[in-house]
Motif scaffolding. Sequence first.
Motif, PDB file in Angstrom:
ATOM      1  N   LYS A  49      -5.288  -2.869  -3.413  1.00 47.28           N
ATOM      2  CA  LYS A  49      -6.145  -3.809  -4.478  1.00 47.28           C
ATOM      3  C   LYS A  49      -5.192  -4.844  -4.962  1.00 47.28           C
ATOM      4  O   LYS A  49      -5.683  -6.169  -5.105  1.00 47.28           O
ATOM      5  N   VAL A  50      -3.980  -4.758  -5.228  1.00 48.06           N
ATOM      6  CA  VAL A  50      -3.037  -5.890  -5.922  1.00 48.06           C
ATOM      7  C   VAL A  50      -2.973  -6.728  -4.731  1.00 48.06           C
ATOM      8  O   VAL A  50      -2.979  -7.996  -4.998  1.00 48.06           O
ATOM      9  N   MET A  51      -2.871  -6.411  -3.419  1.00 48.23           N
ATOM     10  CA  MET A  51      -2.747  -7.261  -2.247  1.00 48.23           C
ATOM     11  C   MET A  51      -4.112  -8.225  -2.121  1.00 48.23           C
ATOM     12  O   MET A  51      -4.030  -9.595  -1.813  1.00 48.23           O
ATOM     13  N   SER A  52      -5.214  -7.698  -2.503  1.00 45.35           N
ATOM     14  CA  SER A  52      -6.340  -8.693  -2.435  1.00 45.35           C
ATOM     15  C   SER A  52      -6.675  -9.537  -3.438  1.00 45.35           C
ATOM     16  O   SER A  52      -7.476 -10.534  -3.288  1.00 45.35           O
ATOM     17  N   LEU A  53      -5.953  -9.446  -4.249  1.00 53.18           N
ATOM     18  CA  LEU A  53      -6.207 -10.429  -5.540  1.00 53.18           C
ATOM     19  C   LEU A  53      -5.172 -11.586  -5.289  1.00 53.18           C
ATOM     20  O   LEU A  53      -4.708 -12.454  -6.396  1.00 53.18           O
ATOM     21  N   SER A  54      -4.555 -11.600  -4.337  1.00 52.27           N
ATOM     22  CA  SER A  54      -3.474 -12.824  -3.876  1.00 52.27           C
ATOM     23  C   SER A  54      -2.305 -13.082  -4.936  1.00 52.27           C
ATOM     24  O   SER A  54      -2.383 -14.000  -5.634  1.00 52.27           O
ATOM     25  N   PRO A  55      -1.542 -12.192  -4.867  1.00 50.23           N
ATOM     26  CA  PRO A  55      -0.506 -12.248  -6.032  1.00 50.23           C
ATOM     27  C   PRO A  55       0.741 -13.320  -5.768  1.00 50.23           C
ATOM     28  O   PRO A  55       0.906 -13.571  -4.364  1.00 50.23           O
ATOM     29  N   LEU A  56       1.436 -13.720  -6.772  1.00 50.00           N
ATOM     30  CA  LEU A  56       2.200 -14.574  -6.499  1.00 50.00           C
ATOM     31  C   LEU A  56       3.516 -13.707  -6.227  1.00 50.00           C
ATOM     32  O   LEU A  56       4.392 -14.335  -5.076  1.00 50.00           O
ATOM     33  N   VAL A  57       3.814 -12.732  -6.509  1.00 47.59           N
ATOM     34  CA  VAL A  57       4.839 -11.541  -6.246  1.00 47.59           C
ATOM     35  C   VAL A  57       4.200 -10.404  -6.056  1.00 47.59           C
ATOM     36  O   VAL A  57       3.349  -9.759  -6.771  1.00 47.59           O
ATOM     37  N   LEU A  58       4.539  -9.852  -4.887  1.00 47.80           N
ATOM     38  CA  LEU A  58       4.435  -8.397  -4.770  1.00 47.80           C
ATOM     39  C   LEU A  58       5.831  -7.616  -4.518  1.00 47.80           C
ATOM     40  O   LEU A  58       6.164  -7.702  -3.210  1.00 47.80           O
ATOM     41  N   LEU A  59       6.330  -6.956  -5.165  1.00 48.18           N
ATOM     42  CA  LEU A  59       7.508  -6.522  -5.279  1.00 48.18           C
ATOM     43  C   LEU A  59       7.341  -5.088  -5.112  1.00 48.18           C
ATOM     44  O   LEU A  59       6.855  -4.721  -6.297  1.00 48.18           O
ATOM     45  N   VAL A  60       7.819  -4.162  -4.227  1.00 48.57           N
ATOM     46  CA  VAL A  60       7.798  -2.578  -4.574  1.00 48.57           C
ATOM     47  C   VAL A  60       9.305  -2.426  -4.383  1.00 48.57           C
ATOM     48  O   VAL A  60      10.065  -2.602  -3.524  1.00 48.57           O
ATOM     49  N   ASP A  61       9.643  -1.667  -5.202  1.00 46.44           N
ATOM     50  CA  ASP A  61      10.981  -1.199  -5.066  1.00 46.44           C
ATOM     51  C   ASP A  61      11.020   0.631  -5.148  1.00 46.44           C
ATOM     52  O   ASP A  61      10.160   1.056  -5.728  1.00 46.44           O
ATOM     53  N   TYR A  62      12.295   1.098  -5.022  1.00 48.08           N
ATOM     54  CA  TYR A  62      12.533   2.607  -5.005  1.00 48.08           C
ATOM     55  C   TYR A  62      13.693   2.998  -5.502  1.00 48.08           C
ATOM     56  O   TYR A  62      14.878   2.155  -5.453  1.00 48.08           O
ATOM     57  N   GLN A  63      13.651   3.982  -6.322  1.00 46.50           N
ATOM     58  CA  GLN A  63      15.002   4.405  -7.015  1.00 46.50           C
ATOM     59  C   GLN A  63      14.626   5.947  -7.508  1.00 46.50           C
ATOM     60  O   GLN A  63      13.459   6.221  -8.255  1.00 46.50           O
ATOM     61  N   GLY A  64      15.553   6.632  -7.340  1.00 41.94           N
ATOM     62  CA  GLY A  64      15.473   8.151  -8.002  1.00 41.94           C
ATOM     63  C   GLY A  64      14.370   8.790  -7.555  1.00 41.94           C
ATOM     64  O   GLY A  64      13.611   9.571  -8.163  1.00 41.94           O
ATOM     65  N   GLY A  65      13.894   8.660  -6.280  1.00 39.84           N
ATOM     66  CA  GLY A  65      12.640   9.312  -5.634  1.00 39.84           C
ATOM     67  C   GLY A  65      11.377   8.763  -5.786  1.00 39.84           C
ATOM     68  O   GLY A  65      10.518   9.185  -5.318  1.00 39.84           O
ATOM     69  N   LYS A  66      11.335   7.698  -6.503  1.00 37.72           N
ATOM     70  CA  LYS A  66      10.158   7.102  -6.874  1.00 37.72           C
ATOM     71  C   LYS A  66       9.755   5.732  -6.426  1.00 37.72           C
ATOM     72  O   LYS A  66      10.748   4.825  -6.377  1.00 37.72           O
ATOM     73  N   PHE A  67       8.878   5.296  -6.150  1.00 37.85           N
ATOM     74  CA  PHE A  67       8.339   3.888  -5.785  1.00 37.85           C
ATOM     75  C   PHE A  67       7.660   3.122  -6.931  1.00 37.85           C
ATOM     76  O   PHE A  67       6.984   4.134  -7.715  1.00 37.85           O
ATOM     77  N   ARG A  68       7.937   1.969  -7.421  1.00 35.27           N
ATOM     78  CA  ARG A  68       7.390   1.225  -8.302  1.00 35.27           C
ATOM     79  C   ARG A  68       6.781  -0.156  -7.852  1.00 35.27           C
ATOM     80  O   ARG A  68       7.679  -0.855  -7.005  1.00 35.27           O
ATOM     81  N   ILE A  69       5.612  -0.466  -8.355  1.00 31.87           N
ATOM     82  CA  ILE A  69       5.183  -1.740  -7.923  1.00 31.87           C
ATOM     83  C   ILE A  69       5.013  -2.860  -8.899  1.00 31.87           C
ATOM     84  O   ILE A  69       5.091  -2.428 -10.134  1.00 31.87           O
ATOM     85  N   HIS A  70       5.401  -3.894  -8.732  1.00 35.52           N
ATOM     86  CA  HIS A  70       5.549  -5.120  -9.723  1.00 35.52           C
ATOM     87  C   HIS A  70       4.689  -6.098  -8.825  1.00 35.52           C
ATOM     88  O   HIS A  70       5.051  -6.839  -7.851  1.00 35.52           O
ATOM     89  N   SER A  71       3.577  -6.362  -9.312  1.00 38.74           N
ATOM     90  CA  SER A  71       2.643  -7.313  -8.985  1.00 38.74           C
ATOM     91  C   SER A  71       2.282  -8.586  -9.859  1.00 38.74           C
ATOM     92  O   SER A  71       1.799  -8.342 -10.925  1.00 38.74           O
ATOM     93  N   SER A  72       2.489  -9.918  -9.555  1.00 35.17           N
ATOM     94  CA  SER A  72       2.541 -11.010 -10.599  1.00 35.17           C
ATOM     95  C   SER A  72       1.398 -12.009 -10.109  1.00 35.17           C
ATOM     96  O   SER A  72       0.951 -12.221  -8.900  1.00 35.17           O
TER      97      SER A  72
END
Length: 288
Positions: free
Chosen positions: A165-188
Amino acid sequence: MDVYSEEELFKVIRSAYEGGLRIQVLGKGKHGKKEGVDEYVYTRKMDWFEIRDGMVEALAGADIGEIRKEASEEGLLLPTLYDGTIGGLLATNFPSPLSTAYGKPIDFTNWVRVLTPYGGIKWKMLVGSKGVIGAISRAELRLYPKPNKIFTYEKEDFNERELEKVMSLSPLVLLVDYQGGKFRIHSSYSHEVGLKGYSVDEGVPLVEVNDERKEIIVEGDDFDTFKKVIEVSQPIYAYWIWKSGMFILFNADTDMLREYNIKYYTRDQPKEVHIKLKKLLDVKGIFA
């Protein structure tokens, strides 16, 4: 040694060639001096730049922060968060979160001039060559209209459908990070998109950088591969910028990567094509 012009930089390079010396060309010297070098050459005094017609032309020592500031005052954006000089930016060709929309530095570079012992070469192929072939002396980069605001949507433990979904919205930023066993999405985005279940903040998301952590890079550009690399190598921290073509891992298990035949390299390691070009353009090996 500081140099103040392209002419002076070429004289230093030619002198090193004739004298059989090994040199390393640096901007402000922030990013790693190499060993076995006879002379460190700094371009930080080559700090001229000019913004015109939606472009910036700059010498190698021009400060990225100063260019971003002046461009911003004119309603323009230089799409990188690199902390250093034009020469360093183009020598590394390293992505920033904004690479999702604008690409890596080579993608918004019109041309670059690189000095060798034989003269100057105007060739974009040398962007990302890590300074092992020649010294970047001057370049022209494209600027873009600056968004009035940037809204960043963040969520932990998202699913594949949410990522699509966030990819389909043409983000300026799509950053996925991983820490402590969890993934987090940052979409701008440059406007509010109304994603439900996300926290929202203004500004571009940043990645965690820690000089004490060992950083390696694995090539790839999809979430399934990113998850596999994480599962195999168990890094303490990792991130992926969509459309960057790479995953950045910190304190990863490189033995396990080798066992699974997953190739990796370091930020300052030249690519094979540039190693081959070095044999042609730096026959005496003067550039560290």
